[in-house]
Design an enzyme around this catalytic site. Structure first.
Site, mmCIF file in Angstrom:
data_model
loop_
_atom_site.group_PDB
_atom_site.id
_atom_site.type_symbol
_atom_site.label_atom_id
_atom_site.label_comp_id
_atom_site.label_asym_id
_atom_site.label_seq_id
_atom_site.Cartn_x
_atom_site.Cartn_y
_atom_site.Cartn_z
ATOM 1 N N ARG A 52 0.835 -1.206 0.000
ATOM 2 C CA ARG A 52 0.000 0.000 0.000
ATOM 3 C C ARG A 52 0.870 1.255 0.000
ATOM 4 N NH1 ARG A 52 -4.525 0.504 4.580
ATOM 5 N NH2 ARG A 52 -2.730 0.988 5.873
ATOM 6 N N LYS A 150 -2.784 6.619 1.420
ATOM 7 C CA LYS A 150 -2.684 6.971 2.846
ATOM 8 C C LYS A 150 -1.787 8.205 2.955
ATOM 9 C CE LYS A 150 -2.248 4.704 7.354
ATOM 10 N NZ LYS A 150 -3.503 5.070 7.960
ATOM 11 N N GLU A 184 -16.199 5.959 6.602
ATOM 12 C CA GLU A 184 -15.333 5.273 7.572
ATOM 13 C C GLU A 184 -15.236 6.122 8.828
ATOM 14 O OE1 GLU A 184 -11.323 4.998 5.976
ATOM 15 O OE2 GLU A 184 -11.410 7.049 5.246
#
Ligand code: PXG
Length: 290
Positions: A52, A150, A184
């Protein structure tokens, strides 16, 4: 033992672990990060986190000077040297040093790797469930900043949402997307249990594709539980049989109340408990040793 920090290829003491005031991460939040847990001397889902991170870097066009395999070795070596048994690894990458937002002249990314402790929520919250509130701050739309990266910059919104949750003493804050669908929590993914099925928002709802989320979905399928990725609203949350959050920091944590509505019985449900136990069991067996 003094705690060592990896900064751009060198292991330095905490006091010497500094980056430039001209760093693009400092100036513009132009970077990405990963938070990884270590359980009993093994790094949990290390390759998934590094995959990721390298995808975040690729999309941001931050050209890391070391390969994923080299970074894996750097991390394992740092854990060994710092005597980590149970803890937290924080990798931060930024575009590097350069004043002015034009990235063209910036050629040397900054890489910082820290090991530290990372507390879970207090144990009674895993037994009783969290109180969660919906925040007015929405997740940043993918048209502006892709939430699957991220990126450090994206967390300005999440921190604003966390401040909202803290103001009313909630354990976590739920964030909606610009269309009003549930996305989220500020640092966790969200799951519902409805009619025996596990329901969670799809990546296009504007979420981080959590490593814990993927792990829990795999565990559920392995237990014969149907997993549905679909958009849903707060109505679906309030009327769910069960609700829980997943994340590296929280693991799997039940939600008892959302916006003062009890979810199901208001106590952790059977499927949540089953998945919480399955996840904890996995953290005891899986991981990359160092
Ligand atoms: N959504 C958001 C917005 C997150 O920040 C998750 C979901 C869960 O993802 P993982 O891959 O952890 O299952 C996160 C996780 C930190 C820190 O340094 C942040 C996270 C995880 C660990 C540490 O604040 N965010």
């Amino acid at each position: 033992m003094s705690q060592l920090v990896y900064v751009n290829g060198e292991l330095v003491t905490k006091a010497n672990a500094v980056v430039s005031a001209f760093d693009h991460g400092m100036l513009y939040g132009d970077g990405a990060f990963e938070g990884i847990r270590v359980y009993a001397g093994k790094v949990f889902k290390l390759r998934e986190h590094l995959t990721r991170l390298y995808m975040s870097a690729h999309v941001l066009m931050i050209n890391l000077p070391i390969t994923k395999e080299e970074m894996e070795q750097v991390i394992l070596d740092l854990c060994r040297k710092n005597g980590v048994t149970d803890g937290y690894i924080r990798i931060t990458i930024t575009r590097g040093v350069g004043l002015g937002l034009d990235p063209r002249g910036i050629k040397h990314p900054t890489i910082v790797i820290i090991t530290d402790k990372l507390a879970l929520y207090p144990e009674e919250m895993y037994k009783e469930g969290l109180k969660v509130v919906t925040c007015s701050t929405r997740v940043t739309p993918a048209q502006s900043l892709e939430p699957r990266i991220k990126s450090t910059g994206k967390y300005v919104a999440n921190i604003q949402a966390k401040i909202e949750a803290n103001r009313v003493g909630a354990g976590e804050g739920l964030m909606l997307n610009a269309q009003g669908y549930v996305a989220e929590a500020t640092g966790d993914n969200v799951f519902l249990v409805k009619n025996g099925k596990l329901v969670t928002p799809p990546p296009y709802a504007g979420i981080l594709e959590g490593i814990t989320r993927n792990t829990v979905m795999d565990l559920a399928r392995g237990l014969g539980i149907e997993v549905v990725e679909t958009l849903f609203t707060l109505y679906d949350v309030y009327t769910a049989d069960e609700c829980f959050l997943t994340g590296t920091a929280a693991e799997v944590i039940p939600v008892a109340k959302v916006d003062d509505r009890s979810i199901g019985t208001g106590c952790p449900g059977a499927m949540t408990t089953r998945l919480m136990e399955a996840f904890r069991a996995l953290t005891r067996t899986e991981g990359v040793p160092f």
